[in-house]
Design a protein around this motif. Structure first.
Motif: not given
Length: 393
Positions: A287-294, A354-357, A375-376
């Motif tokens: 499963a793909k990781p969920k985006p980091v809430p920002v 992908k590491a930054v969502g 920026k992340l």
């Protein structure tokens, strides 16, 4: 006296004897005349054999019967058998002969009084000019008859070995025609007619030369392909772990050539020279990781051509992201490096993206999204992520 009486008696007796003798002579002479009147000389001509015979009245049939000559329904007698015989007459007898005549394969039976083959053909009005006969024209027809084969000349054509031969042939059948044409059939050759077929006018006989041989060809064997599920890849991702390689095999054929043109190419065997290698493709199930809430993405720099973006906070918002984009990608958000590893405004690698969502490919994301992820990344690792262009921030 007795003497004269006796003399008279003797004279009387002599007279009687003379008279009696005269009567007998008259009878003999008369009978001879009658016999001579009924006796007739005739000649009997039986198939050219002439015989002298005497006839004592009667008919032609009577004469022939007395001579032991028997005639049948197919024999000729002239004059007719019921005719009265006359002196010096010739009686002609011609015996009938049975002629079994086969003309170009058609057989009929005839009766003829002709005594030679040639005369019989003429009597029967059989046109045999230039024909081939099974017996000499001068051969006699015996009383037992004769079987005669007549082959008339026919215009025919032979097609063989690339040549056309127009012939007038008296051959009895196709085999005989080919012999006349100098065409020899080989084992396996094909012909349009059977060898025993009788010739007919206008017939075209075609001979096809048939040759057989063996041949081989190297043929590719297509490789197959299969997929394997793996949780080392995200859903939607694929990876070839075993490249497919075609194999090869040697195929043997039985070839048939008709007049030099291959008409059959039949497989009779094959040998695998190199087995194919199956392609194996891994399909991601992770499963793909969920985006980091920002916060919502800040607007992208105008120089990059991107859309709206959001604030990440901190010092990242005050940097010159337009200058970095111009240095990395010329400000093109959809650009991909020549080696295919780096994408978009800030030349993200897919793994870093992908590491930054990020999801999908960076070059497919909007300019604002790319700036937001840059920026992340800066907040996590600083400008060192862009070793050449980072100084433009």
């Amino acid at each position: 006296m007795p003497f004269p009486l006796a003399s008279a008696v003797r004279r009387s007796s002599r007279t009687v004897r003379i008279a009696a003798g005269g009567t007998c002579l008259a009878a003999v002479v008369g009978g001879t005349v009658a016999f001579t009147a009924f006796d007739k000389d005739v000649v009997i001509d039986a198939d050219g054999q002439r015989t002298q015979a005497s006839a004592f009245g009667g008919t032609v049939a009577d004469v022939l019967e007395k001579q032991g000559i028997t005639v049948g329904e197919h024999d000729l007698v002239a004059p007719a058998a019921t005719t009265d015989v006359s002196d010096g007459q010739t009686i002609v007898v011609r015996y009938g002969r049975q002629l079994t005549l086969t003309v170009d394969g058609q057989t009929k039976t005839y009766w003829t009084t002709a005594q030679t083959v040639d005369a019989a053909l003429s009597d029967l009005d059989v046109r045999a000019d230039g024909a081939k006969l099974s017996a000499s024209r001068s051969e006699p027809l015996g009383r037992a008859g004769l079987a005669l084969d007549v082959t008339t000349p026919k215009a025919v054509t032979v097609l063989a070995d690339g040549q056309t031969k127009n012939l007038t042939s008296t051959a009895a059948d196709v085999n005989g025609l080919l012999a006349e044409a100098g065409v020899t059939m080989r084992p396996g050759d094909e012909m349009s007619n059977a060898g025993a077929d009788a010739l007919s006018a206008g017939m075209v006989v075609t001979v096809v030369r048939v040759d057989r041989s063996a041949s081989t060809e190297t043929v590719a064997i297509a490789h197959g392909s299969r997929t394997e599920n793996t949780d080392t890849l995200f859903t939607g991702e694929k990876k070839v772990v075993t490249p497919g390689v075609d194999g090869s095999k040697t195929v043997s054929y039985a070839d048939v050539f008709r007049d030099g043109v291959r008409s059959q190419h039949d497989v009779i065997g094959e040998v695998v020279d190199a087995a194919p290698v199956e392609e194996v493709v891994q399909v991601g199930t992770k499963a793909k990781p969920k985006p980091v809430p920002v916060a919502a993405p800040a607007a992208a720099p105008s120089s990059s051509g991107g859309g709206g973006g959001g604030s990440v906070g901190g010092s990242a918002d005050g940097l010159n992201w337009g200058a970095l984009a111009r240095c990395e990608s010329g400000g093109n958000p959809s650009i991909v490096s020549s080696n295919g590893k780096y994408h978009g405004l800030y030349q993200f690698s897919v793994s870093t993206w992908k590491a930054v969502g990020g999801s999908g490919l960076p070059s497919q994301a909007s300019a604002g999204e790319q700036t937001y992820r840059a920026k992340l990344l800066y907040q996590r690792a600083g400008a060192g992520q862009w070793p050449v262009c980072g100084k433009n921030l």
